[in-house]
Design a protein around this motif. Structure first.
Motif, PDB file in Angstrom:
ATOM      1  N   MET A  20      91.881 100.960 -32.735  1.00  0.00           N
ATOM      2  CA  MET A  20      92.035  99.562 -33.335  1.00  0.00           C
ATOM      3  C   MET A  20      92.378  98.654 -31.887  1.00  0.00           C
ATOM      4  SD  MET A  20      90.388  99.262 -35.679  1.00  0.00           S
ATOM      5  CE  MET A  20      90.518  97.621 -36.398  1.00  0.00           C
ATOM      6  N   ASP A  21      93.580  99.166 -31.313  1.00  0.00           N
ATOM      7  CA  ASP A  21      94.107  98.313 -30.287  1.00  0.00           C
ATOM      8  C   ASP A  21      93.239  98.151 -29.009  1.00  0.00           C
ATOM      9  OD1 ASP A  21      96.420  97.628 -31.748  1.00  0.00           O
ATOM     10  OD2 ASP A  21      97.587  99.188 -30.585  1.00  0.00           O
ATOM     11  N   ALA A  22      92.414  99.349 -28.707  1.00  0.00           N
ATOM     12  CA  ALA A  22      91.636  99.346 -27.672  1.00  0.00           C
ATOM     13  C   ALA A  22      90.424  98.302 -28.063  1.00  0.00           C
ATOM     14  CB  ALA A  22      90.736 100.657 -27.556  1.00  0.00           C
ATOM     15  N   LEU A  23      90.119  98.027 -29.282  1.00  0.00           N
ATOM     16  CA  LEU A  23      88.908  97.001 -29.838  1.00  0.00           C
ATOM     17  C   LEU A  23      89.538  95.830 -29.646  1.00  0.00           C
ATOM     18  CD1 LEU A  23      86.216  96.481 -30.947  1.00  0.00           C
ATOM     19  CD2 LEU A  23      87.135  96.785 -33.444  1.00  0.00           C
ATOM     20  N   ALA A  24      90.696  95.482 -30.328  1.00  0.00           N
ATOM     21  CA  ALA A  24      91.297  94.155 -30.068  1.00  0.00           C
ATOM     22  C   ALA A  24      91.502  93.955 -28.807  1.00  0.00           C
ATOM     23  CB  ALA A  24      92.639  94.007 -30.865  1.00  0.00           C
ATOM     24  N   ARG A  25      91.964  94.610 -27.836  1.00  0.00           N
ATOM     25  CA  ARG A  25      92.171  94.190 -26.250  1.00  0.00           C
ATOM     26  C   ARG A  25      90.783  93.821 -25.907  1.00  0.00           C
ATOM     27  NH1 ARG A  25      96.114  92.699 -23.862  1.00  0.00           N
ATOM     28  NH2 ARG A  25      97.166  94.142 -24.920  1.00  0.00           N
ATOM     29  N   MET A  26      89.462  94.644 -26.255  1.00  0.00           N
ATOM     30  CA  MET A  26      88.207  94.380 -25.595  1.00  0.00           C
ATOM     31  C   MET A  26      87.929  92.854 -25.951  1.00  0.00           C
ATOM     32  SD  MET A  26      84.546  96.330 -25.776  1.00  0.00           S
ATOM     33  CE  MET A  26      84.503  96.000 -27.739  1.00  0.00           C
ATOM     34  N   GLN A  27      88.179  92.704 -27.334  1.00  0.00           N
ATOM     35  CA  GLN A  27      87.823  91.501 -27.801  1.00  0.00           C
ATOM     36  C   GLN A  27      88.687  90.352 -27.308  1.00  0.00           C
ATOM     37  OE1 GLN A  27      88.749  92.172 -32.171  1.00  0.00           O
ATOM     38  NE2 GLN A  27      86.394  92.952 -32.545  1.00  0.00           N
ATOM     39  N   LEU A  28      89.802  90.490 -27.049  1.00  0.00           N
ATOM     40  CA  LEU A  28      90.587  89.478 -26.230  1.00  0.00           C
ATOM     41  C   LEU A  28      90.053  89.250 -24.829  1.00  0.00           C
ATOM     42  CD1 LEU A  28      93.201  87.902 -25.804  1.00  0.00           C
ATOM     43  CD2 LEU A  28      94.483  89.864 -25.262  1.00  0.00           C
ATOM     44  N   GLU A  29      89.680  90.135 -24.236  1.00  0.00           N
ATOM     45  CA  GLU A  29      89.016  90.107 -22.891  1.00  0.00           C
ATOM     46  C   GLU A  29      87.735  89.468 -22.796  1.00  0.00           C
ATOM     47  OE1 GLU A  29      88.883  94.006 -21.096  1.00  0.00           O
ATOM     48  OE2 GLU A  29      91.306  94.203 -21.023  1.00  0.00           O
ATOM     49  N   VAL A  30      86.873  89.580 -23.895  1.00  0.00           N
ATOM     50  CA  VAL A  30      85.700  88.935 -24.027  1.00  0.00           C
ATOM     51  C   VAL A  30      85.741  87.515 -24.251  1.00  0.00           C
ATOM     52  CG1 VAL A  30      83.443  88.958 -25.172  1.00  0.00           C
ATOM     53  CG2 VAL A  30      84.241  91.252 -24.493  1.00  0.00           C
ATOM     54  N   ALA A  31      86.757  87.268 -25.348  1.00  0.00           N
ATOM     55  CA  ALA A  31      86.850  85.995 -25.968  1.00  0.00           C
ATOM     56  C   ALA A  31      87.564  85.113 -24.855  1.00  0.00           C
ATOM     57  CB  ALA A  31      87.689  85.975 -27.092  1.00  0.00           C
ATOM     58  N   SER A  32      88.659  85.633 -23.933  1.00  0.00           N
ATOM     59  CA  SER A  32      89.231  84.771 -22.875  1.00  0.00           C
ATOM     60  C   SER A  32      88.063  84.416 -21.779  1.00  0.00           C
ATOM     61  CB  SER A  32      90.263  85.757 -22.087  1.00  0.00           C
ATOM     62  OG  SER A  32      91.345  86.250 -23.344  1.00  0.00           O
ATOM     63  N   TYR A  33      87.283  85.396 -21.586  1.00  0.00           N
ATOM     64  CA  TYR A  33      86.135  85.254 -20.247  1.00  0.00           C
ATOM     65  C   TYR A  33      85.148  84.137 -20.802  1.00  0.00           C
ATOM     66  CZ  TYR A  33      82.436  86.057 -16.986  1.00  0.00           C
ATOM     67  OH  TYR A  33      81.631  85.918 -16.220  1.00  0.00           O
ATOM     68  N   ILE A  34      84.807  84.193 -22.109  1.00  0.00           N
ATOM     69  CA  ILE A  34      83.938  83.278 -22.704  1.00  0.00           C
ATOM     70  C   ILE A  34      84.374  82.047 -22.765  1.00  0.00           C
ATOM     71  CG2 ILE A  34      82.585  82.538 -24.842  1.00  0.00           C
ATOM     72  CD1 ILE A  34      82.216  85.680 -25.286  1.00  0.00           C
ATOM     73  N   GLU A  35      85.786  81.745 -23.331  1.00  0.00           N
ATOM     74  CA  GLU A  35      86.584  80.525 -23.036  1.00  0.00           C
ATOM     75  C   GLU A  35      86.654  79.901 -21.839  1.00  0.00           C
ATOM     76  OE1 GLU A  35      90.776  78.940 -24.704  1.00  0.00           O
ATOM     77  OE2 GLU A  35      90.731  80.772 -24.323  1.00  0.00           O
ATOM     78  N   GLU A  36      86.777  80.885 -20.632  1.00  0.00           N
ATOM     79  CA  GLU A  36      87.045  80.469 -19.243  1.00  0.00           C
ATOM     80  C   GLU A  36      85.558  79.876 -18.580  1.00  0.00           C
ATOM     81  OE1 GLU A  36      88.582  83.145 -16.698  1.00  0.00           O
ATOM     82  OE2 GLU A  36      90.246  83.754 -18.012  1.00  0.00           O
ATOM     83  N   ILE A  37      84.449  80.423 -19.218  1.00  0.00           N
ATOM     84  CA  ILE A  37      83.300  80.191 -18.570  1.00  0.00           C
ATOM     85  C   ILE A  37      82.592  79.102 -19.297  1.00  0.00           C
ATOM     86  CG2 ILE A  37      82.651  82.166 -17.509  1.00  0.00           C
ATOM     87  CD1 ILE A  37      80.565  82.916 -19.785  1.00  0.00           C
ATOM     88  N   SER A  38      83.075  78.713 -20.517  1.00  0.00           N
ATOM     89  CA  SER A  38      82.631  77.623 -21.172  1.00  0.00           C
ATOM     90  C   SER A  38      83.135  76.548 -20.708  1.00  0.00           C
ATOM     91  CB  SER A  38      83.077  77.729 -22.798  1.00  0.00           C
ATOM     92  OG  SER A  38      82.265  79.075 -23.280  1.00  0.00           O
TER      93      SER A  38
END
Length: 83
Positions: A20-38
């Motif tokens: 679950m922590d690994a999933l949350a970490r991956m979700q955090l990384e993806v959401a952060s990246y999408i936020e940046e490129i947006s």
């Protein structure tokens, strides 16, 4: 573009308790990246006077920021209140 583990591969629908922590970490990384490129995409759309596209990119940025903050809280990290 960062490599995100599991993207493009079949992932279990319900991760076990240890991942679950690994999933949350991956979700955090993806959401952060999408936020940046947006941010960049929104600036490009506004510069080209593509107002409808700029609006939808901004909504994407906001949704990514909300998801980033949720993941940070889930992981016990300090969330940046900069939506």
């Amino acid at each position: 573009m960062p490599r995100i583990p599991g993207i493009g591969r079949k992932v279990s629908a319900s991760p076990g308790p240890h991942s679950m922590d690994a999933l949350a970490r991956m979700q955090l990384e993806v959401a952060s990246y999408i936020e940046e490129i947006s941010i960049e995409l929104g600036a490009m759309a506004r510069a080209a006077q593509l107002s409808s596209l700029a609006y939808f990119v901004e909504m994407t940025r906001l949704e990514a920021a909300i998801n980033r903050r949720t993941c940070q809280l889930q992981l016990g990290e300090t969330a940046n209140p900069d939506i």
